[in-house]
Design a protein around this motif. Structure first.
Motif, PDB file in Angstrom:
ATOM      1  N   ALA A 154       7.533 -44.164  -0.815  1.00  0.00           N
ATOM      2  CA  ALA A 154       6.978 -42.975  -0.156  1.00  0.00           C
ATOM      3  C   ALA A 154       6.592 -43.291   1.282  1.00  0.00           C
ATOM      4  O   ALA A 154       6.597 -42.404   2.142  1.00  0.00           O
ATOM      5  CB  ALA A 154       5.760 -42.467  -0.930  1.00  0.00           C
ATOM      6  N   PHE A 177      13.190 -36.402  -3.209  1.00  0.00           N
ATOM      7  CA  PHE A 177      12.572 -37.206  -2.152  1.00  0.00           C
ATOM      8  C   PHE A 177      13.455 -37.288  -0.913  1.00  0.00           C
ATOM      9  O   PHE A 177      12.954 -37.208   0.215  1.00  0.00           O
ATOM     10  CB  PHE A 177      12.282 -38.616  -2.684  1.00  0.00           C
ATOM     11  CG  PHE A 177      11.665 -39.519  -1.655  1.00  0.00           C
ATOM     12  CD1 PHE A 177      10.312 -39.415  -1.334  1.00  0.00           C
ATOM     13  CD2 PHE A 177      12.422 -40.487  -1.008  1.00  0.00           C
ATOM     14  CE1 PHE A 177       9.746 -40.243  -0.371  1.00  0.00           C
ATOM     15  CE2 PHE A 177      11.859 -41.319  -0.057  1.00  0.00           C
ATOM     16  CZ  PHE A 177      10.511 -41.195   0.261  1.00  0.00           C
ATOM     17  N   ALA A 192       4.364 -39.406  -3.936  1.00  0.00           N
ATOM     18  CA  ALA A 192       5.049 -40.393  -4.771  1.00  0.00           C
ATOM     19  C   ALA A 192       5.050 -39.950  -6.234  1.00  0.00           C
ATOM     20  O   ALA A 192       6.068 -40.087  -6.940  1.00  0.00           O
ATOM     21  CB  ALA A 192       4.369 -41.758  -4.629  1.00  0.00           C
ATOM     22  N   PHE A 207       7.681 -37.058  -6.897  1.00  0.00           N
ATOM     23  CA  PHE A 207       9.093 -37.446  -6.897  1.00  0.00           C
ATOM     24  C   PHE A 207       9.381 -38.661  -7.776  1.00  0.00           C
ATOM     25  O   PHE A 207      10.541 -39.071  -7.906  1.00  0.00           O
ATOM     26  CB  PHE A 207       9.554 -37.733  -5.463  1.00  0.00           C
ATOM     27  CG  PHE A 207       9.555 -36.518  -4.575  1.00  0.00           C
ATOM     28  CD1 PHE A 207      10.345 -35.418  -4.880  1.00  0.00           C
ATOM     29  CD2 PHE A 207       8.760 -36.458  -3.441  1.00  0.00           C
ATOM     30  CE1 PHE A 207      10.362 -34.294  -4.061  1.00  0.00           C
ATOM     31  CE2 PHE A 207       8.765 -35.340  -2.612  1.00  0.00           C
ATOM     32  CZ  PHE A 207       9.556 -34.247  -2.927  1.00  0.00           C
TER      33      PHE A 207
END
Length: 403
Positions: A40, A91, A30, A33
């Motif tokens: 996440a 992500f 997390a 990104f």
């Protein structure tokens, strides 16, 4: 046991590691990104969804080639997915990599179960399946803690590169050690699909969803249970999960040993014990030592159901077991997702962090009821077959002779 089972276990070890290691690396991912922890978390739920959908999809696509070749394709897909996750600059691409890797999961265990069972004598089939699943259980004892530590100390991308390397090792092992067994003659996709018209296959899958779902109702929320209720430090959670993994290893070996001798009695005992352990965990969670014992027992009793449930599906779908076997692996993940959702509901309702244990106990009891229903239907079917075939039990002949 044939050496080929080692190759299957290595593949299972890699798959088990990548499935669960992300849970310990969510904060790091997390942060990289710039997304929230709940966002996440899609890396976990997306993987589970990919397993459920990928199990039948990849198995159907693999009906045209030999099982060994399909296992190699699946391990290749697994490697690609983890490499994509490791190098992903955004992500969304990492999530795509997780989904690609997950597509291999259900089909690998499903097809691998069929291959493992075919490698040994009929009376050793459950033991062979358990041997392959040992890779998955050991992943929770060794692979997940090691991958989490590497990810926290060196970087989470290194963890996914290491998992991809495990996939390469598994692929080479399958290529070298698994025999190139010919496809079963006369088995077509329609035969594989027809297995789902067998009520015993559906009952076995329902037992899988409910029985193993009971385990994850508790384990999904074990961190707040152990820290906020039992009083453990945050740093102790990793070792408690190792304890859970050791329970899984023990349960898997016990399940594999006894499922070949007494499959249904084993399910009765393991599901009853699981329901009782989950109910007791509600009270035991308030004590450090007792809660640790319960974590181990839940892992052991929960995973003792895996070899017999997988073998039950193979037995009931005899002649065309591959698709049913793979879908049953998806059923495990469906149970995980369902129970985690239900456990979250009771926590959100203000019933406390131990409330998911009651959810798990109820699910395990439901699976136990289905086990008795399945056994009763089987006895009735067998009795009907005896009558139809013209065989008369000895007691009936004796009664007739007296009249």
């Amino acid at each position: 046991m044939p050496l080929a089972l080692l190759a299957l276990a290595i593949g299972a070890f890699g798959i088990g590691t990548t499935e669960f290691v992300i849970m310990g690396l969510l904060p790091e991912v997390a942060g990289t990104f710039g997304v929230t922890i709940p966002t996440a978390g899609y890396l976990v739920s997306g993987y589970a969804l990919g397993v459920v959908l990928g199990a039948p999809l990849m198995t159907i696509l693999g009906t045209k080639i030999t099982r060994k070749r399909m296992l190699m394709v699946l391990m290749g897909l697994f490697v690609v997915g983890n490499v994509v996750s490791a190098v992903a600059p955004v992500f969304g691409l990492m999530l795509a990599g997780r989904i690609v890797a997950s597509l291999a999961h259900g089909a690998f265990f499903g097809i691998g179960s069929v291959v493992a069972a075919d490698l040994v004598a009929p009376e050793k089939k459950a033991g062979a399946i358990a041997m392959m699943f040992t890779g998955l259980t050991i992943a929770n004892v060794v692979g997940v803690p090691a991958g989490t530590l590497i990810g926290q100390q060196v970087g989470w991308r290194t963890t996914f590169f290491a998992v991809a390397a495990l996939g390469v090792l598994g692929l080479l092992g399958v290529a070298k050690l698994v025999p190139d067994m010919p496809k079963a003659e006369g088995v077509r996709l329609r035969h594989e699909i027809a297995a789902f018209r067998n009520v015993q296959v559906l009952l076995a899958m329902a037992m899988t969803v409910l029985g193993f779902g009971g385990v994850f109702a508790a384990i999904t929320y074990v961190t707040p249970m152990m820290t906020d209720v039992a009083g453990y430090a945050d740093t102790s959670v990793t070792w408690l999960l190792v304890l859970f993994g050791l329970g899984m290893v023990a349960g898997n070996l016990i399940g594999g040993r006894f499922a070949d001798r007494a499959l249904m009695p084993l399910l009765y005992v393991s599901l009853s014990g699981l329901a009782l352990a989950l109910a007791l965990f509600t009270v035991a969670a308030h004590d450090k030592a007792a809660s640790a014992v319960m974590v181990f027992l839940i892992g052991a009793l929960g995973f003792a159901t895996v070899p017999p449930l997988q073998k039950r599906v193979l037995d009931q779908a005899a002649g065309a077991p591959t698709l049913a076997s793979a879908v049953n692996i998806g059923a495990f993940n469906l149970g995980n997702a369902l129970s985690a959702w239900l456990g979250g509901l009771v926590i959100a309702a203000g019933l406390g962090y131990t409330a998911p244990n009651w959810v798990g106990a109820a699910l395990a009891v439901s699976a136990l009821v289905l086990a008795f229903v399945s056994s009763g239907l089987e006895r009735r079917t067998n009795a009907g077959s005896v009558i139809v075939s013209g065989a008369v039990p000895e007691t009936a002949r004796a009664t007739a002779s007296r009249h």
